[in-house]
Design a protein around this motif. Sequence first.
Motif, PDB file in Angstrom:
ATOM      1  N   ILE A 193       0.840  -1.201   0.000  1.00  0.00           N
ATOM      2  CA  ILE A 193       0.000   0.000   0.000  1.00  0.00           C
ATOM      3  C   ILE A 193       0.873   1.248   0.000  1.00  0.00           C
ATOM      4  CG2 ILE A 193      -1.627   1.337   1.401  1.00  0.00           C
ATOM      5  CD1 ILE A 193      -2.812  -1.438   2.267  1.00  0.00           C
ATOM      6  N   LEU A 194       1.949   1.240   0.765  1.00  0.00           N
ATOM      7  CA  LEU A 194       2.842   2.394   0.833  1.00  0.00           C
ATOM      8  C   LEU A 194       3.614   2.606  -0.466  1.00  0.00           C
ATOM      9  CD1 LEU A 194       4.131   1.970   4.477  1.00  0.00           C
ATOM     10  CD2 LEU A 194       2.715   3.843   3.602  1.00  0.00           C
ATOM     11  N   LEU A 195       3.777   1.562  -1.254  1.00  0.00           N
ATOM     12  CA  LEU A 195       4.468   1.705  -2.534  1.00  0.00           C
ATOM     13  C   LEU A 195       3.722   2.621  -3.498  1.00  0.00           C
ATOM     14  CD1 LEU A 195       5.897  -1.809  -3.440  1.00  0.00           C
ATOM     15  CD2 LEU A 195       7.153   0.329  -3.285  1.00  0.00           C
ATOM     16  N   VAL A 196       2.408   2.635  -3.425  1.00  0.00           N
ATOM     17  CA  VAL A 196       1.611   3.425  -4.370  1.00  0.00           C
ATOM     18  C   VAL A 196       1.890   4.924  -4.227  1.00  0.00           C
ATOM     19  CG1 VAL A 196      -0.732   4.014  -5.095  1.00  0.00           C
ATOM     20  CG2 VAL A 196      -0.137   1.633  -4.592  1.00  0.00           C
ATOM     21  N   PRO A 197       1.749   5.522  -3.045  1.00  0.00           N
ATOM     22  CA  PRO A 197       2.052   6.963  -2.958  1.00  0.00           C
ATOM     23  C   PRO A 197       3.533   7.262  -3.172  1.00  0.00           C
ATOM     24  CG  PRO A 197       1.496   6.092  -0.789  1.00  0.00           C
ATOM     25  CD  PRO A 197       1.212   5.012  -1.788  1.00  0.00           C
ATOM     26  N   LEU A 198       4.415   6.347  -2.785  1.00  0.00           N
ATOM     27  CA  LEU A 198       5.842   6.571  -3.025  1.00  0.00           C
ATOM     28  C   LEU A 198       6.148   6.607  -4.521  1.00  0.00           C
ATOM     29  CD1 LEU A 198       7.371   4.342  -0.216  1.00  0.00           C
ATOM     30  CD2 LEU A 198       7.434   6.846  -0.334  1.00  0.00           C
ATOM     31  N   ALA A 199       5.531   5.713  -5.281  1.00  0.00           N
ATOM     32  CA  ALA A 199       5.723   5.711  -6.733  1.00  0.00           C
ATOM     33  C   ALA A 199       5.177   6.995  -7.356  1.00  0.00           C
ATOM     34  CB  ALA A 199       5.048   4.490  -7.348  1.00  0.00           C
ATOM     35  N   LEU A 200       4.038   7.452  -6.858  1.00  0.00           N
ATOM     36  CA  LEU A 200       3.459   8.703  -7.350  1.00  0.00           C
ATOM     37  C   LEU A 200       4.411   9.875  -7.090  1.00  0.00           C
ATOM     38  CD1 LEU A 200       0.999  10.275  -8.496  1.00  0.00           C
ATOM     39  CD2 LEU A 200       0.245  10.523  -6.121  1.00  0.00           C
ATOM     40  N   ILE A 201       4.947   9.951  -5.891  1.00  0.00           N
ATOM     41  CA  ILE A 201       5.879  11.035  -5.550  1.00  0.00           C
ATOM     42  C   ILE A 201       7.133  10.940  -6.413  1.00  0.00           C
ATOM     43  CG2 ILE A 201       7.404  11.936  -3.745  1.00  0.00           C
ATOM     44  CD1 ILE A 201       5.152  11.057  -1.738  1.00  0.00           C
ATOM     45  N   ALA A 202       7.681   9.747  -6.552  1.00  0.00           N
ATOM     46  CA  ALA A 202       8.892   9.574  -7.364  1.00  0.00           C
ATOM     47  C   ALA A 202       8.652  10.034  -8.804  1.00  0.00           C
ATOM     48  CB  ALA A 202       9.346   8.122  -7.339  1.00  0.00           C
TER      49      ALA A 202
END
Length: 152
Positions: A125-134
């Motif tokens: 779940i945390l990968l999704v916003p991190l990918a968006l930010i990246a």
Amino acid sequence: MSETTAPLTVTTSAAASRSASAIARSRRARIALRGLQVLLALFYGIASALPKLIAYPSAADAFDEMGWGSAGMYTIGALELAGAVALLVPVLQSVAAVALGALMVGAFVVQVVVFDGQNAATPLILLVPLALIAWKRRESNTELLRLARRGA
């Protein structure tokens, strides 16, 4: 002549209105993304890194069960804290999101292998916003590269 001028004025006014609306949406999106970065930085700094860095019993037990001991716990806690701080530094934000994403991939693997998938959904779940930010902050990588070349 007035017949040809009127539609041009209406068209120009409509274009200006669309442009102002697009600028407002873009500003709101930037603010929302920055808010997401702050929220994730707080999560990684307080809820994730802090228990490891103060050797909270549940964190210490989990790392002992993995066989990593206190050295692994402090290392992961320090990496999470560094990532949390870097999420708030404009030139580091994209790299921080990628690095924290890599930690989440590792956390997912550990959850599946060591803990039988007990909390495996959390890192995913945390990968999704991190990918968006990246992705959205990727232009900061150019600035970081420029600074690195200048310093070398």
